[in-house]
Design a protein around this motif. Structure first.
Motif, PDB file in Angstrom:
ATOM      1  N   GLY A  20       0.784  -1.237   0.000  1.00 42.97           N
ATOM      2  CA  GLY A  20       0.000   0.000   0.000  1.00 42.97           C
ATOM      3  C   GLY A  20       0.811   1.280   0.000  1.00 42.97           C
ATOM      4  N   LEU A  21       2.120   1.178   0.163  1.00 43.50           N
ATOM      5  CA  LEU A  21       2.927   2.387   0.295  1.00 43.50           C
ATOM      6  C   LEU A  21       2.914   3.240  -0.964  1.00 43.50           C
ATOM      7  CD1 LEU A  21       5.958   0.921   2.267  1.00 43.50           C
ATOM      8  CD2 LEU A  21       4.002   2.210   3.153  1.00 43.50           C
ATOM      9  N   GLY A  22       3.148   2.635  -2.116  1.00 43.29           N
ATOM     10  CA  GLY A  22       3.147   3.391  -3.369  1.00 43.29           C
ATOM     11  C   GLY A  22       1.793   3.996  -3.665  1.00 43.29           C
ATOM     12  N   LEU A  23       0.754   3.244  -3.372  1.00 42.86           N
ATOM     13  CA  LEU A  23      -0.596   3.741  -3.606  1.00 42.86           C
ATOM     14  C   LEU A  23      -0.918   4.912  -2.685  1.00 42.86           C
ATOM     15  CD1 LEU A  23      -2.604   0.429  -4.106  1.00 42.86           C
ATOM     16  CD2 LEU A  23      -1.933   2.082  -5.848  1.00 42.86           C
ATOM     17  N   GLU A  24      -0.519   4.813  -1.428  1.00 46.92           N
ATOM     18  CA  GLU A  24      -0.796   5.899  -0.479  1.00 46.92           C
ATOM     19  C   GLU A  24      -0.098   7.189  -0.894  1.00 46.92           C
ATOM     20  OE1 GLU A  24      -3.050   6.326   1.950  1.00 46.92           O
ATOM     21  OE2 GLU A  24      -3.738   4.390   1.213  1.00 46.92           O
ATOM     22  N   ALA A  25       1.134   7.067  -1.368  1.00 43.32           N
ATOM     23  CA  ALA A  25       1.869   8.256  -1.827  1.00 43.32           C
ATOM     24  C   ALA A  25       1.155   8.879  -3.026  1.00 43.32           C
ATOM     25  CB  ALA A  25       3.302   7.879  -2.186  1.00 43.32           C
ATOM     26  N   GLN A  26       0.723   8.042  -3.970  1.00 39.03           N
ATOM     27  CA  GLN A  26       0.001   8.553  -5.134  1.00 39.03           C
ATOM     28  C   GLN A  26      -1.320   9.192  -4.722  1.00 39.03           C
ATOM     29  OE1 GLN A  26      -0.160   5.915  -8.673  1.00 39.03           O
ATOM     30  NE2 GLN A  26       1.293   4.630  -7.545  1.00 39.03           N
ATOM     31  N   ARG A  27      -2.050   8.504  -3.845  1.00 39.99           N
ATOM     32  CA  ARG A  27      -3.349   9.005  -3.380  1.00 39.99           C
ATOM     33  C   ARG A  27      -3.185  10.368  -2.699  1.00 39.99           C
ATOM     34  NH1 ARG A  27      -4.958   4.619  -0.902  1.00 39.99           N
ATOM     35  NH2 ARG A  27      -6.116   3.880  -2.702  1.00 39.99           N
ATOM     36  N   SER A  28      -2.190  10.472  -1.853  1.00 40.40           N
ATOM     37  CA  SER A  28      -1.922  11.736  -1.162  1.00 40.40           C
ATOM     38  C   SER A  28      -1.619  12.851  -2.160  1.00 40.40           C
ATOM     39  CB  SER A  28      -0.753  11.548  -0.193  1.00 40.40           C
ATOM     40  OG  SER A  28      -0.417  12.747   0.420  1.00 40.40           O
ATOM     41  N   SER A  29      -0.846  12.526  -3.169  1.00 41.17           N
ATOM     42  CA  SER A  29      -0.476  13.516  -4.185  1.00 41.17           C
ATOM     43  C   SER A  29      -1.695  14.025  -4.952  1.00 41.17           C
ATOM     44  CB  SER A  29       0.544  12.895  -5.142  1.00 41.17           C
ATOM     45  OG  SER A  29       0.918  13.808  -6.127  1.00 41.17           O
ATOM     46  N   VAL A  30      -2.567  13.113  -5.388  1.00 35.06           N
ATOM     47  CA  VAL A  30      -3.731  13.558  -6.156  1.00 35.06           C
ATOM     48  C   VAL A  30      -4.741  14.304  -5.277  1.00 35.06           C
ATOM     49  CG1 VAL A  30      -3.462  11.813  -7.963  1.00 35.06           C
ATOM     50  CG2 VAL A  30      -4.942  11.322  -6.035  1.00 35.06           C
ATOM     51  N   ILE A  31      -4.887  13.875  -4.038  1.00 26.49           N
ATOM     52  CA  ILE A  31      -5.799  14.581  -3.121  1.00 26.49           C
ATOM     53  C   ILE A  31      -5.295  15.995  -2.858  1.00 26.49           C
ATOM     54  CG2 ILE A  31      -6.628  14.652  -0.721  1.00 26.49           C
ATOM     55  CD1 ILE A  31      -6.882  11.568  -0.890  1.00 26.49           C
ATOM     56  N   ASN A  32      -4.002  16.134  -2.580  1.00 23.10           N
ATOM     57  CA  ASN A  32      -3.429  17.466  -2.355  1.00 23.10           C
ATOM     58  C   ASN A  32      -3.597  18.353  -3.581  1.00 23.10           C
ATOM     59  OD1 ASN A  32      -2.652  16.795   0.240  1.00 23.10           O
ATOM     60  ND2 ASN A  32      -0.557  16.269  -0.347  1.00 23.10           N
ATOM     61  N   PHE A  33      -3.411  17.778  -4.768  1.00 20.33           N
ATOM     62  CA  PHE A  33      -3.586  18.548  -5.992  1.00 20.33           C
ATOM     63  C   PHE A  33      -5.029  19.029  -6.115  1.00 20.33           C
ATOM     64  CE2 PHE A  33      -4.843  18.765 -10.459  1.00 20.33           C
ATOM     65  CZ  PHE A  33      -3.964  19.735 -10.916  1.00 20.33           C
ATOM     66  N   ALA A  34      -5.986  18.128  -5.907  1.00 18.46           N
ATOM     67  CA  ALA A  34      -7.399  18.503  -6.029  1.00 18.46           C
ATOM     68  C   ALA A  34      -7.783  19.568  -5.002  1.00 18.46           C
ATOM     69  CB  ALA A  34      -8.288  17.269  -5.878  1.00 18.46           C
ATOM     70  N   GLN A  35      -7.218  19.480  -3.807  1.00 10.70           N
ATOM     71  CA  GLN A  35      -7.535  20.461  -2.761  1.00 10.70           C
ATOM     72  C   GLN A  35      -6.930  21.836  -3.042  1.00 10.70           C
ATOM     73  OE1 GLN A  35      -6.210  18.432   0.789  1.00 10.70           O
ATOM     74  NE2 GLN A  35      -8.172  17.369   1.031  1.00 10.70           N
TER      75      GLN A  35
END
Length: 183
Positions: A20-35
Motif C-alpha cells: 500500500g505504500l506506493g498507492l498511499e503516496a500517489q493518493r496523497s499527491s492527487v488529493i493534495n492537488f485537487a484540494q
C-alpha cells in the motif's frame, strides 16, 4: 464551477499493492492537488490498477477513461509515469480528447508531455536492457535463475488468475445488468 477528477493510481507488482505504500503516496499527491483548486475540485472516483506501465491493454485505465468521458471529468494521476511510459499510448490518449493531468507537473503542455514520456520510455528500455544483461551475466556465472519453488507456485498462480477473471466477469455482469435495466 467545481472541477471533476477521476484519479488513476497504478503500481506494477502485487507486492506493491499489498504493502500500500506506493498507492498511499500517489493518493496523497492527487488529493493534495485537487484540494489546491480555489474554485473547488472533487475526485468523483478512484481507479486502482496493478499492472506494468509497459502494457497498453490495461482494463482499469480503460474503464477510468470511459468514466471520464461519461462524467466530463479529467483523468488525474500523481506522476506521468504512473499513466504510461509509452509515447504512442500517451499520444493516443491525447487524441482521444480525454483531459488528463499529472499532479507533479500540472502545467505541462502537450509538447512537454511528449518529451517527458519519450524520456520515460527511453529510461524503461534502458532498465530492461540492463536487467537482461545482468541476468545473462549471472547465467554465465552458473547462477540458477527462476523460482526455486516453481511447482509450489503454479497452483497459487492459477488461483490468482481465476480470481482475477472472476472479479472482471462480475464487473462485466454488473455493467450488462445496468444496460439491460436502462433499456
Amino acid at each position: 464551477m467545481i472541477k471533476k477528477f477521476c484519479s488513476y493510481l497504478r503500481v506494477s507488482r502485487q507486492t506493491q499493492f499489498e504493502s500500500g505504500l506506493g498507492l498511499e503516496a500517489q493518493r496523497s499527491s492527487v488529493i493534495n492537488f485537487a484540494q489546491s483548486f480555489k474554485e473547488g475540485a472533487e475526485i468523483i472516483r478512484e481507479f486502482v490498477e496493478v499492472e506494468s506501465g509497459k502494457r497498453v491493454d490495461r482494463p482499469v485505465l480503460a474503464e477510468a477513461i470511459r468514466h471520464c468521458k461519461e462524467q466530463g471529468a479529467t483523468l488525474l494521476v500523481a506522476k506521468l509515469d504512473r499513466l504510461s511510459r509509452n509515447l504512442h499510448f500517451v499520444t493516443t490518449l491525447q487524441n482521444s480528447k480525454v483531459d488528463f493531468v499529472a499532479a507533479d507537473n500540472p502545467h505541462a503542455t502537450p509538447f512537454l508531455i511528449h518529451i517527458l514520456v519519450a524520456v520515460a520510455e527511453h529510461e524503461r528500455n534502458m532498465i530492461s536492457s540492463r536487467t537482461k544483461a545482468a541476468l545473462e551475466a549471472a547465467k554465465r556465472r552458473g547462477v540458477k535463475l527462476g523460482n526455486p519453488r516453481y511447482q509450489d507456485a503454479i497452483p497459487k498462480a492459477v488461483k490468482a488468475r481465476q480470481q482475477l477473471a472472476s472479479d472482471r466477469n462480475a464487473k462485466f455482469r454488473c455493467m450488462v445488468e445496468e444496460i439491460i435495466q436502462k433499456t
